[in-house]
Structure formats: C-alpha cells, structure tokens
Design an enzyme around this catalytic site. Structure first.
Site, PDB file in Angstrom:
ATOM      1  N   SER A  79       0.797  -1.234   0.000  1.00 29.30           N
ATOM      2  CA  SER A  79       0.000   0.000   0.000  1.00 29.30           C
ATOM      3  C   SER A  79       0.828   1.282   0.000  1.00 29.30           C
ATOM      4  O   SER A  79       0.259   2.375  -0.059  1.00 29.30           O
ATOM      5  CB  SER A  79      -0.953   0.003   1.202  1.00 29.30           C
ATOM      6  N   LYS A  92      -0.039   3.748  -2.585  1.00 22.33           N
ATOM      7  CA  LYS A  92      -1.036   4.810  -2.417  1.00 22.33           C
ATOM      8  C   LYS A  92      -0.400   6.185  -2.219  1.00 22.33           C
ATOM      9  O   LYS A  92      -1.099   7.205  -2.300  1.00 22.33           O
ATOM     10  CB  LYS A  92      -1.964   4.474  -1.255  1.00 22.33           C
ATOM     11  N   SER A 137      -6.035   2.845   4.677  1.00 26.71           N
ATOM     12  CA  SER A 137      -5.398   2.179   3.535  1.00 26.71           C
ATOM     13  C   SER A 137      -6.428   1.398   2.717  1.00 26.71           C
ATOM     14  O   SER A 137      -6.168   0.282   2.254  1.00 26.71           O
ATOM     15  CB  SER A 137      -4.276   1.247   4.007  1.00 26.71           C
ATOM     16  N   LYS A 166       2.764   6.528   5.250  1.00 27.12           N
ATOM     17  CA  LYS A 166       1.980   5.400   4.744  1.00 27.12           C
ATOM     18  C   LYS A 166       2.667   4.086   5.079  1.00 27.12           C
ATOM     19  O   LYS A 166       3.884   3.952   4.949  1.00 27.12           O
ATOM     20  CB  LYS A 166       1.813   5.513   3.225  1.00 27.12           C
TER      21      LYS A 166
END
Length: 411
Positions: free
Chosen positions: A92, A95, A152, A255
């Site tokens: 993720s 992202k 997420s 993140k």
C-alpha cells in the site's frame, strides 16, 4: 585508544580514592566504602570493554530490513541507503503516488473536497484492507482521501482513481507518467492500491522520491497524522496502521503497507527543528521490525544533520544601465533551495554576490547580469543567476524619436 585511556584513568581514580589526612575510615563506614569501591570498580571494568559507538555511525547491519533509504525532504539529499535501487513490491505504499495525483487534482481545481464520489462495481470488488464500499455508495472526496490515507482502503483508492481519470487503467497510466517525471527509474505501477501483481515494483529510493512529492501538498498531513477517526456519520471507525504516530516525536505520516510479496513496509515522515525527514523501509519481516528500522533511521537523521535554506540575505537594488533608454534596470535571483550538512558544519556557509557596477544597453528581459554563490569551506555548494527583470532599449535617434512620439500621443 583515547577513550580507553580515559576509562583507565577513571578506574585508577576509583581504585585509589582521595582520603582525608586522617586516612581511610574504619569500622562499618570503612566496610561500606570498600563495598562501594568494589561495585564501582566492577562497573568500570565492564565499561572499559563496551565499544564506543559514534552517534553518526549507522551501518547496513543496524537496519534489519533488506532495503531502506533516509532522505532529507527539503533538499532531497540521501542521508542513508541500503539496497536503495533494488526492485521490490511495496504494497500500500503505492497509495503515496495515488494520493499525490489526487492532491494535484484538488489543488488544480479539477476536483473538490466536497465533490461526491460514487463507488463502481470494480471499486467495490477490491479485496484486502477496505471500508466495504458497496456499488453505488457515495462519499465525498474528503472522506475517500481519509479512508485511503488512514485505513489504507483499496476500494476507496480505486474509487478516487476512477473519479479523477475515468478509469483505474487511465489513472495508472498517469501514475507511471508521474513516476517518469520524478525520475523514478525503478518503478512500474500496475494498479493504484498496491495489491500484489506481477510487475508491480518500485524501490526504496523511488518511494522516497514520491513521498517527497506528496508532502509538498501540506494538506495531506491533515489525513496522515490522524490516529482514529470515523466515516459514514460515525458508523465506521478507522484506525491508522502507522503506530509511530503514537510513539515517535515529530512524526507526521506517511503510509504503511503489507502484502505477501512486499513484506512489511513504511514510508515515515517526521519534522523537528526545521529538519524534515523521510524514512523508507521495504521488506521488513514484521510490522514491529519496520517501525523499529524507521525510528532508527529518523533518530540517526535528527541526531546528525541540519538543513539550511540558501537565500539572498538582502534585497537586490536596481543596477545602472549605460547607454540605455532608462538609467537602471531591476534585477532578481531565483535562489530558493536547501543545503543539508552534518550538524555543526552549517556555520561556515558563505554567501558571495557577484554584480558589476553597471551594464551596457541593450538589455533583454532574463539576461544574466551577475551571480549568487554559496560556499562551505573551499567547496562551492550552489550558484544562482541574477537576471534582468525587464528589457532596456539602447539609446539611439530612432528610440528617442519614438519616445517623443509616444509622449505627444499621451498628451
């Protein structure tokens, strides 16, 4: 050797402590003193054999994860790297690029925070971490960003991608173009959420690059610094997976990501005393491992480096123009940049302004008329052109006649 000698002198002082003229104390007091000396001697001997480690020392073995990078966000300077360009899945962390393109769309006015996003069947079909969007369900751009950054949510990321570009396929093409623009030569995106897919790869260095790009949109911190929040009017609670938000001083985001192919990953951003750092960890064997490595990288950066902004210390005065239709021309210098140096070395930074007393017409707008140079010791760190802000025509019979005519017309 110097540290060893200091410890030896300290030990000698403990073994032979200074007594008063009456000599060493006797009885219980003497026995207590003797016990204290024995304990102190034992501790001192143990400390003699503990290696002295410099604060600035950080080797590959200090970071357990297979790939890592520490970057100064202001200057882009790499402060530490381990297998920085090794191609790896990043889960993720993908992202980060998704959010970059979304924030660009917001800032350009293409989309707005209160716009309503409708989840497609494709977005609702995503697995992994999500907020369980149903086909046709609607949320604001603001809530979709929150879901993507905090929870997420794979489904929210796809919904945003489709809203910005019409389809996930077109959005992924834009992601890859942005990666090329940023110099991310190790990266190929296959989707916008980071689910494992063959050929979907990046590197620790490239993650640092795109993280640096995302945090240029400072509003993203409003989302990445959230610990617990809610969606759907309180029906859905979301919790950030970045545990550093609760334990690391100065953390601002950014993140996390975990999949079977990628392992445990994080891009962690933090700020202290004007220093902004990005710590990237890829492929850790556990969530605890990624947080430990990220904290180690950030500790190293804050303990050892400082950032200085390179900018002109005084305003530039207009420069004299010889033989021109006007006597002076205003000048300027685009000098905004940053220098990252080991702590304590920034004090030697010197600024050198090189400008002639006058220049000769004709002058075109943008002509280089001088320079601004920054040096640290004997090394030139950066240099910037000083340019003319406007054109100055050479004085001639024709130009004077033209000026007179223009004056008469105005009358």
């Amino acid at each position: 050797m110097k540290d060893y000698d200091k410890k030896l002198r300290w030990l000698n002082c403990i073994v032979k402590p200074p007594f008063s003229k009456g000599g060493a104390p006797k009885g219980a007091e003497g026995r207590n003193r003797k016990t204290q000396r024995i304990v102190a001697i034992t501790v001192a001997i143990m400390m003699m054999f503990i290696p002295t480690v410099s604060v600035g020392a950080l080797g590959e073995s200090d970071i357990a994860s297979p790939a890592a990078v520490l970057m100064d966000a202001n200057s882009g300077k790499i402060l530490y790297e381990k297998n920085a360009h090794e191609p790896r899945a990043c889960a993720s962390i993908t992202k980060v690029m998704t959010l970059t393109l979304v924030m660009e769309a917001v800032d350009s006015g293409k989309i707005h925070m209160d716009d309503v996003v409708t989840a497609s069947a494709h977005a609702a079909s995503m697995g992994g971490s999500d907020i369980w969007l149903e086909e046709g369900e609607q949320m604001s751009v603001d809530d979709m960003i929150k879901a993507t950054a905090v929870a997420s949510a794979n489904d929210a990321a796809v919904a945003l991608a489709e809203f910005v570009c019409g389809s996930e396929e077109d959005f992924v093409a834009a992601m890859n173009q942005k990666a090329t623009d940023l110099g991310m030569t190790d990266t190929t995106f296959k989707n916008c959420n980071g689910l494992d897919e063959e050929g979907h790869i990046t590197s620790a260095y490239d993650v640092a690059l795109m993280s640096r790009e995302l945090i240029k949109h400072e509003k993203i911190y409003d989302y990445t610094s959230i610990w617990i929040d809610e969606l759907r009017g309180g029906e859905t609670q979301i919790v950030n997976t970045n545990k550093l938000l609760k334990s690391y001083d100065g953390i601002t985001g950014l993140k996390t990501g975990t999949t079977g192919d990628a392992g445990s990953c994080i891009s962690a951003t933090a700020q202290r005393n004007g220093l902004s750092l990005i710590a990237v960890v890829l492929g850790a064997d556990s969530g605890k491992g990624r947080f430990k490595d990220a904290a180690t990288l950030l500790d190293y950066g804050f303990a050892n480096f400082e950032t200085r902004e390179l900018s002109l210390e005084e305003e530039l005065s207009p420069i004299t123009v010889e033989g021109g239709m006007q006597n002076t021309v205003s000048i300027s210098c685009d000098d905004s940049t940053y220098l990252t140096v080991p702590k304590g070395e920034g004090g030697g930074l010197q600024q050198n302004l090189e400008l002639p007393e006058s220049i000769t017409a004709p002058v075109a707008k943008g002509d280089v008329v001088g320079s601004l140079r920054f040096t640290l010791g004997e090394e030139e760190i950066a240099s910037f052109d000083i340019t003319a802000d406007e054109a100055v025509e050479e004085k001639s019979f024709g130009s004077i006649l033209k000026l007179l005519f223009q004056s008469m017309v105005k009358l």
